[in-house]
Design an enzyme around this catalytic site. Structure first.
Site, PDB file in Angstrom:
ATOM      1  CB  CYS A  70      43.176  52.012  29.854  1.00  0.00           C
ATOM      2  SG  CYS A  70      44.531  50.701  30.182  1.00  0.00           S
ATOM      3  CB  CYS A  74      43.682  45.639  24.901  1.00  0.00           C
ATOM      4  SG  CYS A  74      44.819  46.041  26.163  1.00  0.00           S
ATOM      5  CB  CYS A  77      40.034  47.033  25.705  1.00  0.00           C
ATOM      6  SG  CYS A  77      39.519  47.502  27.422  1.00  0.00           S
ATOM      7  CB  CYS A 114      35.489  40.283  40.060  1.00  0.00           C
ATOM      8  SG  CYS A 114      37.443  40.387  38.977  1.00  0.00           S
ATOM      9  CB  CYS A 145      38.403  38.377  42.079  1.00  0.00           C
ATOM     10  SG  CYS A 145      39.409  38.300  40.426  1.00  0.00           S
ATOM     11  CB  CYS A 205      41.209  34.603  38.165  1.00  0.00           C
ATOM     12  SG  CYS A 205      40.129  35.041  36.833  1.00  0.00           S
ATOM     13  NE  ARG A 277      34.318  33.483  36.749  1.00  0.00           N
ATOM     14  CZ  ARG A 277      35.474  33.747  37.414  1.00  0.00           C
ATOM     15  NH1 ARG A 277      36.273  34.335  36.692  1.00  0.00           N
ATOM     16  NH2 ARG A 277      35.879  33.236  38.529  1.00  0.00           N
TER      17      ARG A 277
HETATM   18  N1  SAM Z   1      43.226  46.554  32.908  1.00  0.00           N
HETATM   19  C1  SAM Z   1      43.330  45.101  33.489  1.00  0.00           C
HETATM   20  C2  SAM Z   1      43.854  44.269  32.414  1.00  0.00           C
HETATM   21  O1  SAM Z   1      43.716  44.449  31.046  1.00  0.00           O
HETATM   22  O2  SAM Z   1      44.704  43.299  32.793  1.00  0.00           O
HETATM   23  C3  SAM Z   1      42.144  44.761  34.028  1.00  0.00           C
HETATM   24  C4  SAM Z   1      40.948  45.059  33.126  1.00  0.00           C
HETATM   25  S1  SAM Z   1      40.664  44.331  31.598  1.00  0.00           S
HETATM   26  C5  SAM Z   1      39.032  45.090  30.946  1.00  0.00           C
HETATM   27  C6  SAM Z   1      40.290  42.404  32.007  1.00  0.00           C
HETATM   28  C7  SAM Z   1      39.905  41.705  30.855  1.00  0.00           C
HETATM   29  O3  SAM Z   1      38.703  41.865  30.341  1.00  0.00           O
HETATM   30  C8  SAM Z   1      41.040  41.564  29.829  1.00  0.00           C
HETATM   31  O4  SAM Z   1      42.153  41.154  30.009  1.00  0.00           O
HETATM   32  C9  SAM Z   1      40.439  41.065  28.523  1.00  0.00           C
HETATM   33  O5  SAM Z   1      40.421  39.563  28.506  1.00  0.00           O
HETATM   34  C10 SAM Z   1      38.604  41.217  28.986  1.00  0.00           C
HETATM   35  N2  SAM Z   1      37.871  42.091  28.052  1.00  0.00           N
HETATM   36  C11 SAM Z   1      38.174  43.283  27.702  1.00  0.00           C
HETATM   37  N3  SAM Z   1      37.228  43.967  26.834  1.00  0.00           N
HETATM   38  C12 SAM Z   1      36.664  42.733  26.399  1.00  0.00           C
HETATM   39  C13 SAM Z   1      35.905  42.385  25.189  1.00  0.00           C
HETATM   40  N4  SAM Z   1      35.587  43.562  24.437  1.00  0.00           N
HETATM   41  N5  SAM Z   1      35.234  41.257  25.047  1.00  0.00           N
HETATM   42  C14 SAM Z   1      35.712  40.312  25.646  1.00  0.00           C
HETATM   43  N6  SAM Z   1      36.676  40.333  26.983  1.00  0.00           N
HETATM   44  C15 SAM Z   1      37.234  41.587  27.178  1.00  0.00           C
HETATM   45  C1  DTB Z   2      37.545  38.559  32.392  1.00  0.00           C
HETATM   46  O1  DTB Z   2      38.080  37.628  31.919  1.00  0.00           O
HETATM   47  N1  DTB Z   2      36.466  39.036  31.764  1.00  0.00           N
HETATM   48  C2  DTB Z   2      35.936  40.166  32.541  1.00  0.00           C
HETATM   49  C3  DTB Z   2      36.869  40.169  33.891  1.00  0.00           C
HETATM   50  N2  DTB Z   2      37.777  39.194  33.536  1.00  0.00           N
HETATM   51  C4  DTB Z   2      37.294  41.379  34.452  1.00  0.00           C
HETATM   52  C5  DTB Z   2      35.968  41.371  31.713  1.00  0.00           C
HETATM   53  C6  DTB Z   2      35.126  41.334  30.555  1.00  0.00           C
HETATM   54  C7  DTB Z   2      34.961  42.661  30.096  1.00  0.00           C
HETATM   55  C8  DTB Z   2      33.932  42.834  28.804  1.00  0.00           C
HETATM   56  C9  DTB Z   2      33.933  44.056  28.193  1.00  0.00           C
HETATM   57  C10 DTB Z   2      33.533  45.042  29.151  1.00  0.00           C
HETATM   58  O2  DTB Z   2      32.768  45.060  29.530  1.00  0.00           O
HETATM   59  O3  DTB Z   2      34.295  45.928  29.314  1.00  0.00           O
HETATM   60 FE1  SF4 Z   3      43.510  48.815  29.742  1.00  0.00          FE
HETATM   61 FE2  SF4 Z   3      41.327  47.520  28.580  1.00  0.00          FE
HETATM   62 FE3  SF4 Z   3      43.559  46.614  27.985  1.00  0.00          FE
HETATM   63 FE4  SF4 Z   3      42.852  46.353  30.643  1.00  0.00          FE
HETATM   64  S1  SF4 Z   3      41.926  45.414  28.711  1.00  0.00           S
HETATM   65  S2  SF4 Z   3      44.726  47.113  29.924  1.00  0.00           S
HETATM   66  S3  SF4 Z   3      41.671  48.275  30.839  1.00  0.00           S
HETATM   67  S4  SF4 Z   3      42.993  48.779  27.360  1.00  0.00           S
END
Ligand code: SAM
Ligand code: DTB
Ligand code: SF4
Length: 335
Positions: A70, A74, A77, A114, A145, A205, A277
């Protein structure tokens, strides 16, 4: 001189004004956080019981349909191309593979499915392909979702027409802490996508993450942003940061588990009818803290041995946990 007896004003009957939802100030939310734990939980339980069966929890299963690589940065992430986390980038999954995963989730007891994609923002041709995935999952009788990043004009409508019930797009943290975590987009970008989703008639959501180094006021600030969306989201995921090696937040100190429970309780009180959730971080949490989260008003979990790329409790452990608590998964909705 005007004659008040002869002048009659014929105004059209005023439409009853839509009752504005009360706005939450950050201060009022901070006061909730500062309540003694038993008092806060009692208030949260009271609100929960007025709106839901407190013994039921919804099971939603996640699938990463497009993983890694990506372009956003973030800080939490594992899927960002900016960090070396060992996650390999993959292409968007085909409908047949997604269908098989959705069927497995349904047979295991999930009612919502989802699909997550590691995109900053999907392209028009990506949306067409995801619409096909949504049609496939919806045809099984599951709630659908998707979480695909920022949506452009028309994307939400296309997904809605394919049968998308919810779009997940998190605000993640308070506006004044956002720039410490993400530099490749701003808060307004998130709000814009949320309005597009709302305007298209797709349910929202939207939640966030705790444990990223935010202070107490910033935790209240996130809740204020969520609760003051008009209307507030139908689903509110509260994630406990999963600390992933290679990300900037890998060494962040974990928060006190009671503060996580407080976050759930405050979300419940400020957004009474939302599904709150208990999301990422359950694997590190232990059964007793999860049970406290249910008492505080959480009534949905991610169900399945994986979140997107990190681990989650296995399905049998969740079935056992609910059974030990005398609780049940919510029944599937009638379609
Ligand atoms: N790329 C899209 C976005 O960011 O909106 C969708 C996928 S992203 C992985 C969805 C959500 O996962 C993020 O907004 C974040 O709140 C959550 N997330 C990602 N990494 C995480 C982590 N290490 N611990 C907790 N939540 C996480
Ligand atoms: C949300 O709030 N948490 C989920 C879902 N929406 C998409 C994602 C959590 C991701 C946790 C780290 C990972 O496995 O990437
Ligand atoms: Fe990309 Fe992860 Fe950020 Fe979603 S949370 S926009 S997958 S870097």
């Amino acid at each position: 001189m005007s004659n008040e007896h002869t002048i009659t004003l014929h105004r059209p009957a005023a439409k009853p004004a839509a009752k504005p939802e009360p706005r939450w100030t950050v201060e009022a939310i901070e006061e909730l956080f500062q309540l003694p734990f038993p008092e806060l939980l009692f208030r949260a339980q009271t609100v929960h019981r007025e709106n839901f069966n407190p013994n039921q929890v919804e099971f939603a299963t996640l699938l990463s349909v497009k993983t890694g690589g990506c372009s956003e940065d973030c800080g939490y992430c594992p899927q960002s191309a900016s960090y070396d986390t060992g996650v390999e980038a993959s292409k968007l999954m085909e409908p047949e593979e997604v269908k098989a995963a959705a069927l497995r989730a349904q047979q295991a007891g999930a009612t919502r499915f989802c699909m997550g994609a590691a995109w900053r923002s999907p392209k028009d041709r990506d949306i067409e392909k995801v619409a096909e995935l949504v049609r496939t999952v919806k045809s099984l009788g599951l709630e659908t979702c998707a979480t695909l990043g920022m949506l452009n004009e028309g994307h939400a409508e296309q997904l809605r027409d394919a049968g998308l019930d919810y779009y997940n797009h998190n605000l993640d943290t308070a506006p004044d802490f956002y720039g410490d975590i993400i530099t490749t987009r701003d808060y307004q970008d998130r709000l814009d996508t949320l309005s597009r989703v709302r305007d298209a008639g797709v349910k929202v959501c939207c939640g966030g993450i705790v444990g990223m180094g935010e202070n107490a006021t910033q935790r209240a600030g996130l809740i204020a942003e969520l609760a003051n969306l008009s209307p507030y989201p139908e689903s509110v995921p509260i994630n406990n940061l999963v600390r992933v090696e290679g990300t900037p937040l890998a060494n962040q100190a974990p928060i006190d588990p009671f503060d996580f429970v407080r976050m759930i309780a405050v979300a419940r009180i400020t957004m009474p009818k939302a599904r709150v959730r208990l999301s990422a971080g359950r694997q590190q949490m232990g059964d007793a803290v999860q049970a406290l989260c249910f008492l505080a008003g959480a009534n949905s979990i991610f169900y399945g041995d994986k979140l997107l790329v990190t681990g989650n409790p296995d399905t049998q452990a969740d079935v056992d946990l609910l059974s030990r608590l005398g609780m049940n998964p919510s029944a599937p909705h009638a379609h």
